[in-house]
Design an enzyme around this catalytic site. Sequence first.
Site, PDB file in Angstrom:
ATOM      1  N   CYS A 100      28.810   8.293 -10.875  1.00 17.34           N
ATOM      2  CA  CYS A 100      28.555   8.112  -9.466  1.00 17.34           C
ATOM      3  C   CYS A 100      27.695   9.270  -8.960  1.00 17.34           C
ATOM      4  O   CYS A 100      28.116  10.421  -9.120  1.00 17.34           O
ATOM      5  CB  CYS A 100      29.873   8.058  -8.705  1.00 17.34           C
ATOM      6  SG  CYS A 100      29.708   7.715  -6.965  1.00 17.34           S
ATOM      7  N   PRO A 101      26.524   9.060  -8.409  1.00 16.49           N
ATOM      8  CA  PRO A 101      25.980   7.757  -7.996  1.00 16.49           C
ATOM      9  C   PRO A 101      25.348   6.931  -9.105  1.00 16.49           C
ATOM     10  O   PRO A 101      24.992   5.786  -8.872  1.00 16.49           O
ATOM     11  CB  PRO A 101      24.910   8.154  -6.964  1.00 16.49           C
ATOM     12  CG  PRO A 101      24.471   9.506  -7.379  1.00 16.49           C
ATOM     13  CD  PRO A 101      25.675  10.179  -7.963  1.00 16.49           C
TER      14      PRO A 101
END
Lengths: 377, 76
Positions: free
Chosen positions: B14-15
């Site tokens: 993430c991201p």
Amino acid sequence: MKILFVGGGMGGTIVANNVARRLAREVREGKVQITMLSATDQHWYQPGLLYVAFGKMGMNDIVREQTSLLEPGIQFFVDPVEEFELAQNKVRTKGGVVHDYDMLVIATGCEAVYDEVPGLAETSETPYTREGAVRMFKRLRDFEGGKVAVVVGVPHKCPIAPIEITFMLHEFFEKRGIRDKVELKYTYPIARIHNIENIATWAVPEFERMEVDYETFFNMKEVDVENKIVHSEEGTEKEFDLLVTVPPHRGMKVIEENNLGEGGWIPTDRYSLQMEGHENVYVLGDTSNLPISKTGSTAHFQSEVIGENIASIFRTGSATREYDGKVYCFIEADQDRATNACFNYIDPPEIKAPTKSMHMLKMSYNQWYWSSARGLL
Amino acid sequence: MSETKVVDARNTFCPGPLMELISFMKRADVGDQMELLSTDDGSANDVPQWIAKVGHELVSNEKIDDVWHIVVKKVK
């Protein structure tokens, strides 16, 4: 030893308190001097803005005087840094004061920017700024129905927020009794509805249950203000009566102006959290260029590593810990239930079914945060 | 003179690699090349898909020692 903290947000505050506790005796004896420079005397619990935008918290619930959160040994000045002279181990502030240091921690964070998307500022509502959260609540409270589009800029803080906002919009309109008058449309920049595959897999049936329309590969290009249409880089478009945005973010201008990092993001070692090329400079939270979540929890877990290492370097001459990429996020599934995601550089998150108890835990954390900022949790 | 930048998104969830690439592409100049490093097998498909949608150029896409090396060029 002089330890200087630039930035008094969540990351800077937690790590400064962490260091002050670890080196409390040395601070009292004058062997260690801890200084924090910030742009403001107020400390905002930024995740609380989401609740303000939905009328569940007031602005007074999410702000404290910065000095009330700091350990007594920390010298605090509202005088933001304008010039970094890393080669000389000095910074110069807006007020013209020069601070030298032996160890520097940069935690200036990032900010929403609207100029990348023409028309976005004039048309959209957002829970990402203080003014925006208050205005968004008023719009939601008075909204009578129509097309609601959720659009997401890149990069952005709190990666789970796009989905949370959408869930909460559904629930908010349902409780107001106008959900059947609202067409809720969600967009996302990449090939699935969230960047974490497990979250995307979990959220798709939730969206379908809530009758949320969704479109992937949608990166905002511009907003046609007059006709209320948002166009994407991919050539598609969404009409709206109410546009809710997770705005794109950039690192703070002072970082870029001092050539510390392109886009305001400082090149940082993903394990040591030291600025590349500068052993006595640590970077944490939204300030780093690391490809990990820009969230308070990232800064929190990083602060524990940096705090322990600074104390260890003072006492033994070497660091002892590495950051493993740990992130923990609550995920509000609606106004009464939540789940969570915990992951690091190696292990992906496993998503469990939302529960009321997890929501209550999140609501409790909204109050415990102040203890967290003090370095107690 | 355009340059090739390396976007190291290995071992992150993430991201994620494509989101990192999109961020870099926004800041890049036309003509710049970027090499995305990713350990996510999904990148081998979704990055070329996005590049095609927005009209940039996929220069190469290969897996070397469990790491995807995807080179793209900003053309507009």
